[in-house]
Write a protein that holds these residues in place. Sequence first.
Motif, PDB file in Angstrom:
ATOM      1  N   ALA A 105     120.776  99.498 100.358  1.00  0.00           N
ATOM      2  CA  ALA A 105     119.413  99.484  99.834  1.00  0.00           C
ATOM      3  C   ALA A 105     118.400  99.275 100.958  1.00  0.00           C
ATOM      4  N   MET A 106     118.709  98.388 101.887  1.00  0.00           N
ATOM      5  CA  MET A 106     117.793  98.161 103.001  1.00  0.00           C
ATOM      6  C   MET A 106     117.716  99.386 103.902  1.00  0.00           C
ATOM      7  N   MET A 107     118.852 100.030 104.144  1.00  0.00           N
ATOM      8  CA  MET A 107     118.842 101.240 104.954  1.00  0.00           C
ATOM      9  C   MET A 107     117.953 102.300 104.320  1.00  0.00           C
ATOM     10  N   ALA A 108     118.010 102.431 102.994  1.00  0.00           N
ATOM     11  CA  ALA A 108     117.180 103.413 102.301  1.00  0.00           C
ATOM     12  C   ALA A 108     115.698 103.082 102.471  1.00  0.00           C
ATOM     13  N   PRO A 119     133.162 104.348 114.995  1.00  0.00           N
ATOM     14  CA  PRO A 119     133.368 102.909 115.169  1.00  0.00           C
ATOM     15  C   PRO A 119     133.404 102.516 116.641  1.00  0.00           C
ATOM     16  N   THR A 120     132.765 101.400 116.951  1.00  0.00           N
ATOM     17  CA  THR A 120     132.679 100.941 118.342  1.00  0.00           C
ATOM     18  C   THR A 120     133.507  99.689 118.587  1.00  0.00           C
ATOM     19  N   GLY A 121     134.295  99.250 117.622  1.00  0.00           N
ATOM     20  CA  GLY A 121     135.107  98.053 117.809  1.00  0.00           C
ATOM     21  C   GLY A 121     134.289  96.794 117.607  1.00  0.00           C
ATOM     22  N   PHE A 122     134.878  95.667 117.992  1.00  0.00           N
ATOM     23  CA  PHE A 122     134.258  94.366 117.775  1.00  0.00           C
ATOM     24  C   PHE A 122     133.567  93.907 119.058  1.00  0.00           C
ATOM     25  N   SER A 123     132.459  93.223 118.901  1.00  0.00           N
ATOM     26  CA  SER A 123     131.712  92.777 120.074  1.00  0.00           C
ATOM     27  C   SER A 123     130.915  91.522 119.734  1.00  0.00           C
ATOM     28  N   VAL A 124     130.351  90.914 120.757  1.00  0.00           N
ATOM     29  CA  VAL A 124     129.568  89.687 120.631  1.00  0.00           C
ATOM     30  C   VAL A 124     128.144  89.971 121.107  1.00  0.00           C
ATOM     31  N   SER A 125     127.159  89.402 120.413  1.00  0.00           N
ATOM     32  CA  SER A 125     125.763  89.599 120.798  1.00  0.00           C
ATOM     33  C   SER A 125     125.029  88.265 120.790  1.00  0.00           C
ATOM     34  N   PRO A 126     124.072  88.082 121.704  1.00  0.00           N
ATOM     35  CA  PRO A 126     123.267  86.854 121.664  1.00  0.00           C
ATOM     36  C   PRO A 126     122.298  86.890 120.497  1.00  0.00           C
ATOM     37  N   PRO A 167     121.776  95.071 118.325  1.00  0.00           N
ATOM     38  CA  PRO A 167     122.887  95.782 118.976  1.00  0.00           C
ATOM     39  C   PRO A 167     124.121  95.985 118.104  1.00  0.00           C
ATOM     40  N   GLN A 168     124.232  95.258 116.978  1.00  0.00           N
ATOM     41  CA  GLN A 168     125.387  95.453 116.094  1.00  0.00           C
ATOM     42  C   GLN A 168     125.002  96.117 114.771  1.00  0.00           C
ATOM     43  N   GLY A 169     123.839  96.757 114.782  1.00  0.00           N
ATOM     44  CA  GLY A 169     123.406  97.453 113.578  1.00  0.00           C
ATOM     45  C   GLY A 169     124.349  98.556 113.146  1.00  0.00           C
ATOM     46  N   ASP A 170     125.037  99.164 114.135  1.00  0.00           N
ATOM     47  CA  ASP A 170     125.972 100.239 113.790  1.00  0.00           C
ATOM     48  C   ASP A 170     127.093  99.749 112.886  1.00  0.00           C
ATOM     49  N   LYS A 171     127.478  98.488 113.028  1.00  0.00           N
ATOM     50  CA  LYS A 171     128.571  97.955 112.211  1.00  0.00           C
ATOM     51  C   LYS A 171     128.135  97.787 110.761  1.00  0.00           C
ATOM     52  N   ILE A 175     129.533  99.837 107.233  1.00  0.00           N
ATOM     53  CA  ILE A 175     129.893  99.233 105.952  1.00  0.00           C
ATOM     54  C   ILE A 175     129.242  99.968 104.791  1.00  0.00           C
ATOM     55  N   ALA A 176     127.974 100.352 104.960  1.00  0.00           N
ATOM     56  CA  ALA A 176     127.192 100.872 103.841  1.00  0.00           C
ATOM     57  C   ALA A 176     127.231 102.392 103.721  1.00  0.00           C
ATOM     58  N   SER A 177     127.644 103.092 104.767  1.00  0.00           N
ATOM     59  CA  SER A 177     127.581 104.554 104.758  1.00  0.00           C
ATOM     60  C   SER A 177     128.816 105.152 104.079  1.00  0.00           C
ATOM     61  N   ALA A 178     128.564 105.954 103.044  1.00  0.00           N
ATOM     62  CA  ALA A 178     129.666 106.523 102.263  1.00  0.00           C
ATOM     63  C   ALA A 178     130.520 107.467 103.095  1.00  0.00           C
ATOM     64  N   GLY A 179     129.946 108.081 104.114  1.00  0.00           N
ATOM     65  CA  GLY A 179     130.694 109.051 104.898  1.00  0.00           C
ATOM     66  C   GLY A 179     131.275 108.507 106.184  1.00  0.00           C
ATOM     67  N   SER A 180     131.238 107.199 106.373  1.00  0.00           N
ATOM     68  CA  SER A 180     131.733 106.625 107.625  1.00  0.00           C
ATOM     69  C   SER A 180     133.256 106.628 107.664  1.00  0.00           C
ATOM     70  N   ARG A 181     133.804 106.521 108.875  1.00  0.00           N
ATOM     71  CA  ARG A 181     135.253 106.421 109.016  1.00  0.00           C
ATOM     72  C   ARG A 181     135.771 105.167 108.316  1.00  0.00           C
TER      73      ARG A 181
END
Length: 316
Positions: A105-108, A119-126, A167-171, A175-181
């Motif tokens: 809903a927020m993406m819309a 997918p970019t794997g797992f990461s850490v962000s400040p 920086p972790q918005g892609d993750k 989750i929310a994208s129906a066509g994601s891997r």
Amino acid sequence: MMIEALSELRGIVMRAGSRWTETGLPRVAMVRAEACSDQVYEPMLHLVLQGAKSLSIGDRILKFEEASYFVVPVDVPATGGIEAEGLNQPYLAVSLTLDPAAIAAMMAEMGMADTASPPTGFSVSPATPELIDAWLRMMRLIDRPREAAVLAPMIEREILFRILTGPQGDKLREIASAGSRLSQIRPAIGWIRENYAEPIRSEALADMTNMSVAAFYRHFKAVTSMAPIQYQKRLRLLEARRMLLFELREAGSIAHMVGYESASQFSREYARMFGLPPRRDAARYKVPGALDATASNDRLALEPNGLKRRVAEALS
């Protein structure tokens, strides 16, 4: 201002128990001293407020310092540990269980396309000052239930906004994208979680995702950082350790219950993951009456310091 906000946040989270503690706010939990490092992480945002944490996910080891966060977009078995700064400065963290519908809903509203990058794997962000400020306002609502009913959903949206634009918005988009891997792989992940003791059939799992076997393996590893068989093995061993420590079952029977045909193979793989074979691992914590079956439902740390503390609490 960020230092002051962190200090106030830590003061609030110091009220938490030594395992994940519900806050009364939807999807928000907090923990003090004992993080559930050996566990299956469900989709969540995790913010470290004090101390440090290390996680082993597949062949990756991640290190999280205070005022850093990570996003878990998919159910993933992980092992690791925490580092507290002393008796008066325990490990502190907060988490938000992620709701795909709220993210979509927020993406819309933001005009983001319903697509996700690979997918970019797992990461850490400040954590940014804005993110810490939003979390502080959220946690203050613990003592303001009337305000929480109206304001908590609004602040949750702000937290999601900060992550989506960071920086972790892609993750979150995964989750929310129906066509994601991730969305394609999710049925196979769910099947393995529900049937971890059963043999894996590659063709059947690939059929669930409408992929070839080769594509399924490639994308499964990209999403989880593990091959399907490694993912299943970690699930089996985490469940085996839970039964060994909290249900006080014999290692041989546990091996068969979690899907091993060979007790010796189970013992070798258990020792490789946890540092000791099953019986020696359990012997470190066996104090009559200290652990009971009800603990099996706790989101409790399965690590030496955490278990020793639980034993001490039971005996005090």
